[in-house]
Design an enzyme around this catalytic site. Structure first.
Site, PDB file in Angstrom:
ATOM      1  N   SER A 149     -19.276 -12.975 -40.063  1.00 36.48           N
ATOM      2  CA  SER A 149     -19.895 -12.894 -41.386  1.00 36.48           C
ATOM      3  C   SER A 149     -20.476 -14.254 -41.788  1.00 36.48           C
ATOM      4  O   SER A 149     -21.330 -14.787 -41.084  1.00 36.48           O
ATOM      5  CB  SER A 149     -18.864 -12.389 -42.398  1.00 36.48           C
ATOM      6  OG  SER A 149     -19.462 -12.074 -43.623  1.00 36.48           O
ATOM      7  N   ASP A 359     -32.959 -28.711 -55.575  1.00 33.70           N
ATOM      8  CA  ASP A 359     -33.148 -29.683 -54.491  1.00 33.70           C
ATOM      9  C   ASP A 359     -32.157 -29.423 -53.351  1.00 33.70           C
ATOM     10  O   ASP A 359     -31.442 -30.308 -52.912  1.00 33.70           O
ATOM     11  CB  ASP A 359     -33.004 -31.116 -55.014  1.00 33.70           C
ATOM     12  CG  ASP A 359     -31.627 -31.396 -55.595  1.00 33.70           C
ATOM     13  OD1 ASP A 359     -30.879 -30.437 -55.884  1.00 33.70           O
ATOM     14  OD2 ASP A 359     -31.274 -32.583 -55.750  1.00 33.70           O
ATOM     15  N   HIS A 412     -18.377  -3.839 -40.981  1.00 36.85           N
ATOM     16  CA  HIS A 412     -18.496  -5.290 -41.014  1.00 36.85           C
ATOM     17  C   HIS A 412     -17.283  -6.006 -40.427  1.00 36.85           C
ATOM     18  O   HIS A 412     -17.396  -7.114 -39.915  1.00 36.85           O
ATOM     19  CB  HIS A 412     -18.716  -5.742 -42.463  1.00 36.85           C
ATOM     20  CG  HIS A 412     -18.994  -7.195 -42.629  1.00 36.85           C
ATOM     21  ND1 HIS A 412     -20.197  -7.772 -42.268  1.00 36.85           N
ATOM     22  CD2 HIS A 412     -18.220  -8.208 -43.106  1.00 36.85           C
ATOM     23  CE1 HIS A 412     -20.164  -9.065 -42.543  1.00 36.85           C
ATOM     24  NE2 HIS A 412     -18.975  -9.359 -43.045  1.00 36.85           N
TER      25      HIS A 412
END
Length: 433
Positions: A149, A359, A412
């Site tokens: 994951s 940023d 998953h």
């Protein structure tokens, strides 16, 4: 500060050795503040004196500690057949220096300072920590990595920043978009989560009545969680996080069947139900997951700006106020959770500053990935609720030499649920598949 002497012990047929090293908070400023990084090396009993290659496990998250040997998934025993496994508590988690409401309290009301601190807890810093840990264990000799994951996301960052540290990379359910914005991630995630809702209610059709009844009760009653805060409908809806794994897909059903009892004033939600809800929706054990869930996708000047919250408006099925059947959300984090979850309330200001940040450093080097020389194999789960299949396959195509196995049979958590997943990846890497 010197590192403690490693401590070894035996447990369940395993030999475990605990290590702690110091790493810079900011790897660009190695003389600045430092953090403690904890890792546990595990080897099969009877093989502790063999020269086995090391395999670093990078767990999912963000903000989740490494698995403990007594509770690790199916992958660990399979990996130990040929490796020493290193379980690293990623910075901010477990026995590494924690980042939570207690430790972040030192920033007081300086939320931008707290956000700046948390900006050093993404995959780029985790990879640089791993490189220092590798040198602690074996000098300049490369090791292998297994990323599950978010650990797969970090593996792509590893291949971008320090491919010389890797001899082999295995990825399960963790190929991220390399260039997409968080909006793209959540737009795809909401659609997949609706599909998983339909599967759930098809399996348990009477649960729609129960879920709607719970929501209606919460709208008209002041129901308090074990930690004292009111349980809202929108927080109840976040229980859909359980739909994405085979191990927990059915857990909501067995929670809902405990929902109501006949109280003095009529139907009431039970303590059993409320404790179960709290265990599933509280971020007390993983506050970094909430604070960093959108920043793990951030690169460049575009802010995440509470992406999941904004994109949700494009999917009115999740709007419980519209009067339709309740639909549960999935792996999304919302600004209001930093008002309703006691573990997150102290992090609200920092989370808002992170959402506004413009940023962000790059996490992936597209040119380096296109010229990649490290052997990489990846399991892509066809119906993965958490990681979009199309994003994953596009990323696979951007990494030179990356081979994929698209599985229709696993959710998953496939690598944790079935040792055959890692077995298949090891066979692919060895040319046996």
């Amino acid at each position: 500060m010197s590192s403690p002497v490693p401590v070894s012990y035996r447990h369940g047929g395993l030999v475990c050795t605990d290590h702690t090293i110091d790493v810079p908070l900011d790897h660009g400023d190695p003389g600045g503040p430092s953090l403690s990084l904890f890792a546990r090396e595990v080897v099969a009993e009877g093989r502790e004196h063999e020269k086995l290659p090391r395999l670093l496990w990078l767990q999912g998250g963000p903000g989740g500690r490494a698995e403990r040997p007594n509770a690790a998934g199916a992958w660990l025993r399979r990996a130990l057949a040929g490796h020493r496994v290193v379980l690293m508590d990623q910075r901010g988690t477990g026995r590494s220096t924690p980042a939570d409401r207690l430790t972040l309290a030192r920033f007081g009301t300086d939320h931008h300072a707290a956000a700046g601190f948390l900006g050093h807890f993404r995959a780029d810093s985790i990879v640089r920590d791993a490189e220092q840990l590798r040198r602690h264990f074996q000098g300049e000799q490369p090791w292998s990595v297994l990323g599950q994951s978010f650990g797969g996301f970090a593996t792509l960052t590893y291949l971008s920043l320090a491919p010389e540290g890797l001899s082999q990379a295995y990825i399960t359910g963790g190929l991220p978009t390399l260039t997409g914005h968080a909006d793209d991630v959540y737009r795809a995630a909401y659609a997949r989560t609706l599909t998983h809702n339909e599967r759930y209610f098809a399996r348990y059709p009477d649960d729609q009545r129960l879920a709607d009844a719970v929501a209606a009760h919460l709208e008209t009653h002041d129901v308090r969680m074990p930690t004292g805060e009111r349980l809202t409908v929108r927080r109840f809806q976040t229980l859909g996080i359980t739909f994405g794994t085979s191990a927990k897909f059915d857990s909501l059903h067995y929670l809902l069947e405990t929902a109501f009892t006949d109280g003095v004033r009529g139907p009431e939600l039970t303590d059993t139900f409320l404790r179960g809800v709290d265990a599933a929706v509280s971020f007390a054990e993983r506050p970094l997951y909430a604070a960093l869930h959108e920043p793990i996708y951030a690169q460049g000047t575009r802010p995440t700006a509470w992406s999941a919250h904004r994109v949700r408006q494009e999917f009115p099925a999740f709007d419980a106020e519209q009067g339709g059947p309740v639909r549960f959300t999935g792996e999304m984090v919302y600004p209001w959770q930093f008002e309703e979850d006691p573990a997150l309330v102290p992090l609200k200001g920092a989370a808002e500053a992170l959402a506004a940040r413009t940023d962000w450093p790059a996490l992936y080097d597209l040119d380096r990935l296109a010229a990649n020389k490290v052997p990489v194999v990846a399991a892509v789960y066809h119906d993965d609720m958490y990681v979009d299949r199309e994003h994953a396959l596009a990323t696979a195509g951007a990494v030179r030499g990356l081979r994929t196995w698209v599985s229709h049979d696993h959710a998953h958590d496939g690598v944790r649920a079935d040792p055959a997943v890692l077995d298949r990846l090891l066979a692919m890497a060895d040319g046996r598949d």
